[in-house]
Scaffold this active site. Structure first.
Site: not given
Ligand code: PDD
Length: 287
Positions: A33, A207, A182, A149
């Site tokens: 996703y 991620l 994270e 992801k």
């Molecule tokens: N989540 N780490 C994890 C485990 C995440 O699920 C996310 C983002 C991030 C930040 O990534 P980015 O800056 O590319 O959004 C880091 C999304 C927003 C979610 O699961 O809704």
């Protein structure tokens, strides 16, 4: 007007949007996703999220369901039909629908694709940022490919619930060496005692956050120093500031870790400045 979802080629009322019971995303979490923040109805950090989507799919040998140009059109059409200006777009691509079997379907099936659009109250998120959030820590218990992801988010969901149960907003995973990897849905940062920004490097099992990447560029443009070196929860408590980044949280100050105040327990000036900088540039570069 009601919400609209996109499911495998059709725009349908959100409440009637369904996927097949043998979608491999549903049965095996065999799906990836992406989430784009929306500013003024436009997609933030488009390139970074498309590139990561292609990489996640590639790592799992799932085909792109359509070209990047066609995908952009679908995402934008979904946003338009929902009349959302401030919010986010969620895209999920699974390997497809096939009789349940752990190994890949042979012959290959068409990937299945779903898009939903959500509205956010930016005034409420700004108010939350101004107050800062609390995080809790939890032992890292995810698989070894958190760089992909995938929708396999059960450890993240459990971690987030652990935070929610004590009134915190995010959970930070801590690895076996005691370092923060994270957040459950965000990347973790501190401003250490020397005023240096610290966040985990992307060779670790995390991620590669798109917001993290964009912010690193902005930070370097500002002439600030970044050290991609691990930190512990104790380092965070001893730090001047802490914050998280992500497409949902943008840049969000953290004022407590496991109930202990970070620095003086107040929202940090650098975190707020980076939040403003990020939002300003994300708006300007949105498509
Ligand atoms: N989540 N780490 C994890 C485990 C995440 O699920 C996310 C983002 C991030 C930040 O990534 P980015 O800056 O590319 O959004 C880091 C999304 C927003 C979610 O699961 O809704």
């Amino acid at each position: 007007m009601g919400r609209i979802a996109y499911v495998n080629g059709r725009y349908v009322p959100h409440g009637e949007a369904v996927v097949h019971i043998e979608d491999r995303g549903y049965q095996l979490a065999d799906a990836v996703y992406e989430v784009w923040a929306l500013f003024g109805g436009k997609l933030a950090d488009p390139e970074g999220h498309f590139a990561r989507l292609e990489r996640s799919l590639g790592e799992l040998s799932i085909a792109m369901p359509m070209s990047r140009a066609a995908l952009t059109m679908v995402l934008k059409e979904a946003v338009r039909r929902n009349r959302v200006s401030e919010g986010s777009v969620y895209l999920q691509v699974s390997r497809g629908v096939a009789p349940r079997d752990h190994a890949f379907p042979n012959p290959e099936v068409r990937p299945a694709m779903v898009v939903t659009v959500s509205r956010v109250d930016r005034a409420a998120s700004d108010a939350r940022a101004a107050k800062g959030i609390a995080v809790v820590t939890t032992p890292e218990n995810r698989w070894g490919r958190c760089d992909i992801k995938t929708v396999g988010l059960l450890p993240n969901a459990l971690a987030k619930q652990k935070a929610r149960a004590v009134g915190a907003v995010e959970a930070w995973f801590v690895d076996e060496l005691g370092f923060v990897t994270e957040g459950a849905s965000s990347n973790a940062w501190i401003v250490d005692g020397d005023g240096r920004l610290r966040t985990r490097d992307t060779n670790a099992n995390i991620l590669r956050g798109v917001t993290r990447h964009t912010l690193l560029d902005l930070i370097r443009n500002e002439g600030l120093e970044v050290d991609e070196r691990p930190f512990t929860p104790a380092d965070a408590v001893a730090a001047k500031e802490a914050f998280i980044t992500g497409a949902g949280s943008l840049v969000l100050p953290v004022v407590a870790v496991d109930g202990k105040p970070v620095g003086d327990g107040k929202v940090g000036p650098l975190a707020m400045r980076l939040r403003r900088l990020y939002i300003e540039q994300a708006k300007a570069a949105a498509v």
